[in-house]
Design an enzyme around this catalytic site. Structure first.
Site, mmCIF file in Angstrom:
data_model
loop_
_atom_site.group_PDB
_atom_site.id
_atom_site.type_symbol
_atom_site.label_atom_id
_atom_site.label_comp_id
_atom_site.label_asym_id
_atom_site.label_seq_id
_atom_site.Cartn_x
_atom_site.Cartn_y
_atom_site.Cartn_z
ATOM 1 N N HIS A 1 41.756 36.916 50.678
ATOM 2 C CA HIS A 1 41.045 36.896 49.031
ATOM 3 C C HIS A 1 39.983 37.665 49.959
ATOM 4 O O HIS A 1 39.767 38.039 48.382
ATOM 5 C CB HIS A 1 41.285 36.200 48.709
ATOM 6 C CG HIS A 1 42.443 35.761 47.719
ATOM 7 N ND1 HIS A 1 43.161 36.566 46.677
ATOM 8 C CD2 HIS A 1 43.366 34.872 48.319
ATOM 9 C CE1 HIS A 1 44.524 35.029 46.893
ATOM 10 N NE2 HIS A 1 44.885 34.826 47.512
ATOM 11 N N LYS B 1 32.554 40.026 35.338
ATOM 12 C CA LYS B 1 32.992 39.469 36.676
ATOM 13 C C LYS B 1 31.883 39.148 37.485
ATOM 14 O O LYS B 1 30.906 38.953 36.785
ATOM 15 C CB LYS B 1 33.694 40.833 37.670
ATOM 16 C CG LYS B 1 32.509 42.035 38.199
ATOM 17 C CD LYS B 1 33.119 43.153 38.412
ATOM 18 C CE LYS B 1 34.101 43.757 37.826
ATOM 19 N NZ LYS B 1 35.054 44.188 38.106
ATOM 20 N N ARG B 2 32.043 38.388 38.214
ATOM 21 C CA ARG B 2 30.966 36.916 39.000
ATOM 22 C C ARG B 2 30.246 38.234 39.115
ATOM 23 O O ARG B 2 30.597 39.112 39.412
ATOM 24 C CB ARG B 2 31.630 36.334 40.143
ATOM 25 C CG ARG B 2 32.393 34.982 39.714
ATOM 26 C CD ARG B 2 32.040 34.271 38.999
ATOM 27 N NE ARG B 2 30.374 33.592 40.094
ATOM 28 C CZ ARG B 2 30.536 32.808 40.740
ATOM 29 N NH1 ARG B 2 31.436 31.905 39.983
ATOM 30 N NH2 ARG B 2 29.964 31.692 41.536
ATOM 31 N N THR C 1 41.547 41.987 39.416
ATOM 32 C CA THR C 1 42.539 41.724 38.442
ATOM 33 C C THR C 1 41.864 41.935 37.298
ATOM 34 O O THR C 1 42.518 42.346 35.726
ATOM 35 C CB THR C 1 43.051 40.027 38.700
ATOM 36 O OG1 THR C 1 41.840 39.315 38.731
ATOM 37 C CG2 THR C 1 43.672 39.805 39.729
ATOM 38 N N LYS D 1 43.752 44.093 33.594
ATOM 39 C CA LYS D 1 43.304 43.690 32.254
ATOM 40 C C LYS D 1 43.139 44.670 31.477
ATOM 41 O O LYS D 1 43.667 45.228 30.254
ATOM 42 C CB LYS D 1 42.504 42.216 32.319
ATOM 43 C CG LYS D 1 42.927 40.719 33.364
ATOM 44 C CD LYS D 1 42.668 39.492 33.382
ATOM 45 C CE LYS D 1 43.168 38.984 35.209
ATOM 46 N NZ LYS D 1 41.875 38.272 35.239
ATOM 47 N N LYS E 1 30.095 44.125 44.163
ATOM 48 C CA LYS E 1 30.932 44.633 42.769
ATOM 49 C C LYS E 1 29.606 45.479 42.141
ATOM 50 O O LYS E 1 29.442 46.077 41.173
ATOM 51 C CB LYS E 1 30.469 43.373 41.972
ATOM 52 C CG LYS E 1 31.655 42.490 42.923
ATOM 53 C CD LYS E 1 32.054 41.337 41.709
ATOM 54 C CE LYS E 1 32.898 40.431 42.039
ATOM 55 N NZ LYS E 1 34.297 40.595 42.307
HETATM 56 C C1 26W Z 1 33.801 29.750 50.999
HETATM 57 C C2 26W Z 1 33.435 30.013 49.563
HETATM 58 C C3 26W Z 1 34.567 30.620 48.816
HETATM 59 C C4 26W Z 1 34.993 30.827 47.806
HETATM 60 C C5 26W Z 1 36.441 31.856 47.377
HETATM 61 C C6 26W Z 1 34.531 32.737 49.626
HETATM 62 C C7 26W Z 1 35.131 33.161 48.923
HETATM 63 C C8 26W Z 1 36.286 33.153 47.874
HETATM 64 C C9 26W Z 1 37.201 33.312 46.622
HETATM 65 C C10 26W Z 1 37.897 34.492 48.410
HETATM 66 C C11 26W Z 1 36.866 34.914 46.600
HETATM 67 C C12 26W Z 1 37.503 35.353 45.822
HETATM 68 O O1 26W Z 1 38.067 35.228 44.740
HETATM 69 N N1 26W Z 1 38.028 36.390 46.008
HETATM 70 C C13 26W Z 1 38.481 37.406 44.702
HETATM 71 O O2 26W Z 1 40.026 37.118 44.710
HETATM 72 C C14 26W Z 1 41.381 37.923 44.054
HETATM 73 C C15 26W Z 1 42.033 37.402 43.981
HETATM 74 O O3 26W Z 1 42.780 38.185 44.797
HETATM 75 C C16 26W Z 1 40.824 39.393 44.338
HETATM 76 O O4 26W Z 1 41.306 40.160 43.099
HETATM 77 C C17 26W Z 1 38.912 39.743 44.212
HETATM 78 O O5 26W Z 1 38.898 41.505 44.647
HETATM 79 C C18 26W Z 1 38.378 39.064 45.506
HETATM 80 O O6 26W Z 1 36.944 39.359 45.880
#
Ligand code: 26W
Length: 807
Positions: A359, A540-541, A648, A652, A546
């Site tokens: 992701h 979004k975060r 995503t 929406k 971003k």
């Molecule tokens: C280790 C800390 C950590 C925790 C969560 C690193 C990375 C994450 C996630 C992968 C971050 C995340 O939410 N990525 C998002 O995933 C979505 C679902 O696929 C995508 O639509 C977003 O573009 C992506 O930033």
């Protein structure tokens, strides 16, 4: 023998429904209607709906057993579920009936809905995707389980103090959660630390400490209640409840230690979605989830089968990013150490069972556990990881020396997940290409065809049918029922976009949502917005890639122009921001503070108040998204190209008839292809151009010097125009734009501004705007999570849906 149709049982008279609610109020809540509080009514209605989920849930489970169907297991550290009450009511087709029945009882259904806490068991995109996928698996009839952690505290609550983000613990379980069933009998020991013994070839891991994982099941109902799956969340309990000996010796704290230690494992969600921190507790949480899930999966398999070499025929495990990637070594450990299998057989079974979704490409987000930490927390797994790595090196001799799972005293969890999986997927077409070219180029060459794409999707039930009743009823009036679980049918709206009546109704639905939001926005932020203004939304975060900062800088530039030429005829805008920053992410917190500082000045400006307002409602989450997205005119998807894996939110917004201003990044590329380039405001460098631009040492300075508006804005911020009480508050932020600007805010600024002018021009032509907005809704069917899940079922899990779409 007539096929039993569980849907039929769902038909319900309002009398029966009323009786069931009152029965729960009396016997489950022990309350008389005249003394019932909002909480009591909410619980009574929730239990009544939960009762109605049980039949299709049991029927689905029974069919899966009876037909010995292959099951999918979705392992995720996050499930960003949000609220469940209204989603269950909508999927059971009971939303309006409940509203009527409660109305007759003098209770407001919408107040009940608002009283439910969000299950905020996730950070952002990855967690919400898992929730959408669970609902779609139930809707298409894919026998599946979600496995996660039942955090006592989800993602922190955000509030602003003096414009700064302040975090407070989230406490969704301080009132009972009516949607879960405790499963104390489903419990597994999870070991940590200790040592490995190798007695005459029988390797045994002797953990130094253990906890017990116990299950809590939440049924996930699909559209029209035709199928339901299980979300199994693990809670941690101590193996030894209470050390009575120590207690009797008066050492009370120590006596309670085992309990406290255990509970830390499922106490709180790590609020980080950007940087991998490498904390021991996080690794223990990841193993806690994964080991409990795999032990449960093998137990369920062995309940009806003997030969574990057939495991992959009946079990598909999806790893939601690398967070559950310890699944490879753990499955091999269970097969070898607990079921006496040889390594090679265990590895090949593991590869056929496991698949991994990536992701993010952000280097700082990729998990690489120090070998000393992995070796101390999971000594047996470290051995197995080494074994897997040497197997891979031996089996693929032309693997470049710099490639490997264990390198530089680190375990690269992405490489481990890749090698122990039969399929690896990216989450948008562009992202998947970049995963092949930049993240795993060598492994991709060694394993051609292992990396495939599965573009993300969102559930049209929660994100359109539930969140936007005004637009949903217009769609149903126009093309009839059934689009909710066949989103491609939305294209039938295209035939109506030339019909003024339809466009008026479409505009009216948007307007109604905006008016509803105006009241809420006033409560949440004190900002009074004009519903006729353009609602320009970025939620979004908070993350530098971003580029909320670029949005804000462009907003200040507009404000400056308005002040310089107050007699211009400007398109009124309400700029809405929403989003949390990871607590340790300083630059993101500075951006939040600057947005609030600028908002304070701009919103009080008598010159521009009719043209520009900035609102930043705190604590953005799933239930707030459900309010904001249907009311948006413009969707901001402006990440630096090559950085947003998919997005995503972008889906929406477009589904709810907002137009997108965006870069060619993530799923924006596919959204623009499907809705039509003329119905999308594109700007900015492509991923390739961005990479090249970054090589040009002076890219930021030269861009700033070429843009007077940007220069002026940066000057204003640097001299404290928005922080008179601390003029140099943003010196570092401005300095960073001038001297590093890794995410190319300066280089894309002018193109972004120009695109915003195009947006203004079109907004001034409401009928044309509405037509293009309607075409967005009509052409977003592809981005349903049902399509995505069917892709996983076909290309990765080899599972057939148990429900035929036509029925
Ligand atoms: C280790 C800390 C950590 C925790 C969560 C690193 C990375 C994450 C996630 C992968 C971050 C995340 O939410 N990525 C998002 O995933 C979505 C679902 O696929 C995508 O639509 C977003 O573009 C992506 O930033």
């Amino acid at each position: 023998m007539t096929k039993h149709d569980p849907v039929a049982d769902l038909a319900l008279s309002s009398e029966t429904l009323e009786a069931e609610i009152l029965r729960h109020l009396k016997f489950t809540l022990g309350k008389d209607p005249s003394h019932a509080a909002l909480y009591d009514w909410r619980m009574a209605v929730s239990y009544t709906l939960r009762d109605r989920v049980v039949a299709p849930w049991f029927a689905a489970t029974r069919r899966t057993w009876a037909e010995d169907r292959k099951r999918v297991y979705y392992l995720s550290m996050e499930f960003l579920i949000g609220r469940i009450l209204q989603d269950a009511a909508v999927n059971l087709g009971l939303n309006d009936l409940i509203d009527d029945v409660l109305g007759r009882l003098g209770v407001s259904f919408s107040e009940l809905v608002e009283d439910e806490p969000d299950a905020a068991l996730g950070n952002g995109g990855l967690g919400r995707l898992a929730a959408c996928y669970m609902e779609s698996m139930a809707t298409v009839g894919c026998p599946g389980y979600g496995y996660g952690i039942r955090y006592e505290h989800g993602l922190f609550r955000q509030r602003f103090e003096g414009g700064r983000q302040v975090e407070a613990p989230e406490d969704w379980l301080n009132t009972r959660n009516p949607w879960e069933f405790d499963r104390p009998e489903v419990a597994y020991e999870i070991g940590f630390k200790g040592h490995v013994e190798d007695r005459e070839g029988r390797v045994r891991w002797i953990p130094g400490e253990t906890v017990v994982a116990t299950a809590h099941d939440t049924p996930v109902i699909g559209w029209r209640g035709r199928w339901a799956n299980t979300l199994r969340l693990w809670g941690a309990k101590p193996t030894t409840l209470f050390d009575l000996g120590r207690f009797n010796r008066g050492d009370y704290a120590a006596a309670a230690e085992p309990e406290a230690l255990a509970r830390t494992l499922s106490r709180v969600l790590y609020p980080d979605d950007t940087t991998y921190q490498g904390k021991e507790l996080r690794l223990k949480q990841e193993f806690f989830l994964t080991s409990a899930a795999l032990q449960d999966i093998i137990r369920r398999f062995l309940d009806t089968h003997k030969d574990l070499t057939k495991l992959a025929d009946l079990v598909a495990v999806q790893m939601n990013d690398t967070h559950p990637a310890i699944a490879g070594p753990e499955l091999i450990r269970l097969l070898c150490d607990e079921h006496a299998m040889d390594f090679d057989t265990a590895l090949s079974i593991t590869q056929r069972v496991l698949a991994y979704t990536n992701h993010t490409l952000m280097p700082e987000a990729l998990e690489r556990w120090a070998t000393y930490l992995m070796g101390s927390v999971l000594p047996r797994h470290m051995q197995i990881i080494e074994h897997i790595d040497s197997w891979h090196r031996r089996t693929f001799p032309n693997r470049p020396h710099w490639v490997g799972i264990v390198k530089h005293h680190e375990v690269r969890m992405g490489d481990l997940a890749f090698v122990t999986s039969h399929k690896v997927n990216g989450v948008s077409a562009l992202h998947t290409d970049l995963v092949k070219e930049t993240l795993f180029p060598e492994l991709n060459a060694l394993h051609p065809g292992r990396i495939i794409n599965q573009t993300n999707g969102v559930t049209p039930r929660r994100w359109l049918r539930m969140a936007n009743p005004a637009l949903s009823s217009l769609i149903t009036e126009t093309i009839g029922e059934g689009w909710e679980d066949d989103a491609d049918r939305l294209t039938e709206l295209e035939a109506h976009v030339a019909d003024a009546g339809f466009l008026d109704a479409f505009g009216a639905a948007k307007r109604a949502n905006k008016e509803r939001l105006v009241a809420w926005l006033k409560d949440e932020t004190g900002v009074s917005a004009d519903p006729a203004a353009m609602f320009d939304v970025q939620v979004k975060r908070i993350h530098e890639y971003k580029r909320q900062l670029m949005n804000l800088l462009q907003t200040v530039a507009d404000w400056h122009v308005m002040r310089e030429a107050p007699n211009g005829n400007y398109v009124p805008r309400v700029k809405i921001f929403g989003g949390k920053a990871a607590p340790g992410y300083y630059a993101a917190k500075q951006i939040i503070r600057l947005i609030n500082d600028v908002a304070r000045v701009v919103n009080e400006d008598p010159v521009t108040r009719d043209w520009l307002k900035i609102a930043y409602p705190p604590n953005y989450n799933v239930s707030k998204a459900e309010k904001l997205i249907p009311a948006a005119d413009l969707s901001e998807q402006i990440s630096t190209a090559g950085k947003e894996a998919s997005g995503t939110g972008n889906m929406k917004f477009a589904l709810n008839g907002a137009l997108t201003i965006g870069t060619l990044d993530g799923a924006n590329v596919e959204i623009r292809e499907r809705v039509g380039a003329e119905n999308f405001f594109l700007f900015g460098l492509t991923a390739e151009e961005a990479a090249r631009r970054r090589e040009f040492q002076d890219h930021a300075r030269s861009a700033i010097l070429a843009s007077q508006p940007l220069q002026d804005v940066l000057q204003m911020i640097a001299e404290g125009r928005f922080s008179p009480e601390e003029p140099n508050r943003y010196h570092d932020l401005v300095h960073n734009i001038w001297n590093s600007d890794y995410f190319l805010v300066a280089s894309d600024f002018d193109a972004y501004s120009a695109a915003q002018r195009e947006v203004d021009a079109l907004y001034a032509r409401p009928a044309d705007w509405a037509r293009r907005a309607a075409l967005n809704t009509a052409r977003m069917g592809f981005f349903s999570s049902d399509r995505a899940i069917r892709g996983y079922m076909k290309d990765i899990w080899s599972v057939k849906p148990a429900l035929d779409p036509e029925a």
